[in-house]
Design a protein around this motif. Sequence first.
Motif, PDB file in Angstrom:
ATOM      1  N   ASP A 298       0.843  -1.194   0.000  1.00  0.00           N
ATOM      2  CA  ASP A 298       0.000   0.000   0.000  1.00  0.00           C
ATOM      3  C   ASP A 298       0.877   1.242   0.000  1.00  0.00           C
ATOM      4  O   ASP A 298       2.112   1.150  -0.144  1.00  0.00           O
ATOM      5  N   GLU A 299       0.272   2.394   0.208  1.00  0.00           N
ATOM      6  CA  GLU A 299       0.986   3.667   0.131  1.00  0.00           C
ATOM      7  C   GLU A 299       2.024   3.848   1.239  1.00  0.00           C
ATOM      8  O   GLU A 299       2.858   4.747   1.160  1.00  0.00           O
ATOM      9  N   ARG A 323      -2.216  -0.989  -3.458  1.00  0.00           N
ATOM     10  CA  ARG A 323      -2.128   0.390  -3.962  1.00  0.00           C
ATOM     11  C   ARG A 323      -0.661   0.781  -4.125  1.00  0.00           C
ATOM     12  O   ARG A 323       0.233   0.142  -3.565  1.00  0.00           O
ATOM     13  N   ARG A 324      -0.436   1.868  -4.899  1.00  0.00           N
ATOM     14  CA  ARG A 324       0.936   2.300  -5.208  1.00  0.00           C
ATOM     15  C   ARG A 324       1.736   2.537  -3.932  1.00  0.00           C
ATOM     16  O   ARG A 324       1.265   3.165  -2.999  1.00  0.00           O
ATOM     17  N   SER A 325       2.963   2.056  -3.931  1.00  0.00           N
ATOM     18  CA  SER A 325       3.809   2.133  -2.743  1.00  0.00           C
ATOM     19  C   SER A 325       4.415   3.528  -2.575  1.00  0.00           C
ATOM     20  O   SER A 325       4.232   4.415  -3.406  1.00  0.00           O
ATOM     21  N   PHE A 326       5.171   3.711  -1.516  1.00  0.00           N
ATOM     22  CA  PHE A 326       5.669   5.024  -1.097  1.00  0.00           C
ATOM     23  C   PHE A 326       6.608   5.671  -2.112  1.00  0.00           C
ATOM     24  O   PHE A 326       6.474   6.841  -2.449  1.00  0.00           O
ATOM     25  N   LEU A 373       1.708  12.019   0.435  1.00  0.00           N
ATOM     26  CA  LEU A 373       0.559  11.158   0.704  1.00  0.00           C
ATOM     27  C   LEU A 373      -0.718  11.979   0.807  1.00  0.00           C
ATOM     28  O   LEU A 373      -1.763  11.578   0.287  1.00  0.00           O
ATOM     29  N   ARG A 376      -1.778  12.715  -2.603  1.00  0.00           N
ATOM     30  CA  ARG A 376      -2.388  11.537  -3.232  1.00  0.00           C
ATOM     31  C   ARG A 376      -3.848  11.387  -2.805  1.00  0.00           C
ATOM     32  O   ARG A 376      -4.723  11.073  -3.622  1.00  0.00           O
ATOM     33  N   LEU A 382      -6.042   7.015  -3.840  1.00  0.00           N
ATOM     34  CA  LEU A 382      -6.306   5.830  -3.032  1.00  0.00           C
ATOM     35  C   LEU A 382      -7.639   5.182  -3.382  1.00  0.00           C
ATOM     36  O   LEU A 382      -7.918   4.063  -2.974  1.00  0.00           O
TER      37      LEU A 382
END
Length: 531
Positions: A298-299, A323-326, A373, A376, A382
């Motif tokens: 996840d993020e 979900r797209r990572s950091f 974040l 985002r 998200l």
Amino acid sequence: MYKNNLKMILTPVIIALAVVAGMFINSLFIRKDFHNKQELFLPVQGSKLDMVLNMVDHSYVDSVDIRKIEEEAIGGIIKDLDPHTVYIPAREMERVNEDMQGNFGGIGVQFYKFRDTVTVIKVVPGGPSEEAGVQDGDRIVKVNDTVVAGVKMNDSRIMGMLRGELGTDVNVTLVRRGAGQPIEKTITRGSIPVKSVDVAYMVNDTTGYVKVNTFGMNTYDEFMAALKSLENQGMKKLIVDLRSNVGGILPIAIKMINEFLPAQSLILYTQGKASPRSDYYSNGKGSYQQLPLVIMIDENSASASEIFAGAIQDNDRGTIVGRRSFGKGLVQEQRILPDGSALRLTVARYYIPSGRSIQRPYDKGKNEYYGDLSNRIRHGELEEKDSIHFDEKLKYQTLGGRTVYGGGGIMPDVFVPVDTNGVSKYLIDLRRTMLLYDYTFDFMDRHRADLKDMKDYKEILAYLKKFDLVGDMADYAAKNGLKRDNKGMRESYEIIRTNLEAYIARDVLDNDGLYPVFGRIDTTLQRAVKE
């Protein structure tokens, strides 16, 4: 008359010249003296910064805390470097290293502040507190001579009092439900393990699940023990949950990835100005090279977690879900300084097998970087896959020819939006006020005798069926300041009920109770099971 006027004119001039001459002669002596003193403390070798610190320490008009000045100077030196180069003061090093080392000196309890009282959630099996006779549900009211109940004391201070050097004693005074008098215990601090594998269990008859929260010194051994246990239970497919795992020790992550890849598969390479390119390949000795694999991210998955997911994705070895990572693609080395502090210095970038760097840009400053974040969330990332846009110039290919992108984290193969179904204002208020947790402790106090010997979360769920947990909790919350909201209760019923069941199961079985119960409403996990 003329002579008198001349005398009047020249006299002040002569006096002024005498004063200037005197000051000049005196300055010669002062400078000589100054140079003599200077030679005593100025370093023969060193940077300009060394010389300035030395001058301030020895010659400044007032006394100063030179160590404090040094600490602040270091912060100034690195503040405009990348976001992950950090200075760690000596006083924080022990805490920082605990997760990586896998243990610390303590008494072996998990606790929660319930109504300003330290309440023992769980006694660590085999730990010092269990040996001393501490029980789940005990209230710690005093540590040594310090009262910790009914006072405003933060958790970190309480932990600092309970933790300490191995083999040292700490005296605690307990209040136990049903006991007439406070109970005094002397506990000898021992080595308390810090687990990096939270839980491992079978989601169904063939699918195993492992939650890894960090990559520490003991993570590989914990991970392999978990896989062996799942294998013995009939595992034919594995889900590795790396959500909210912010990284850790890179060689440990590489060792774990190696278990799933065939020989001579590139895992990653690193490269920096003073660090020549280093390639890391699998050795072909992994025990699970054929096991179907799903990785959840996840993020908040970062660094070594992204290496894990990226190596699996780029080698087309498994499916990435979430979900797209950091987006952290920088390698740090921790370098210890003479006083026990450390500098975690970025020395290289890492590149996953397709050749892509997943590091997010940080040229707009650290505030913008760490605020990404929030951006985002505002942009709907998200919740909607289509809100995510990658630079076409950073397009790469996996081993099997699939398109992937660099420059900003790992994009999963299967996107699962954050689940907002059933989230009411009432649920948000319950979480904000911690009343779900507080009710759980109240319930456990009333039913601990029935629950404490249960060994399986399914047994706990069967026991809880006879209770109206949501209605009972709402009454409890109303008595403690949160007005009952029947509409919000109906809207969020399943989430509230599952939360309460999971917290109660955790109080009995720790994470072996928490995760399987929460898993029933975890939409990302449910999707991973289908892959």
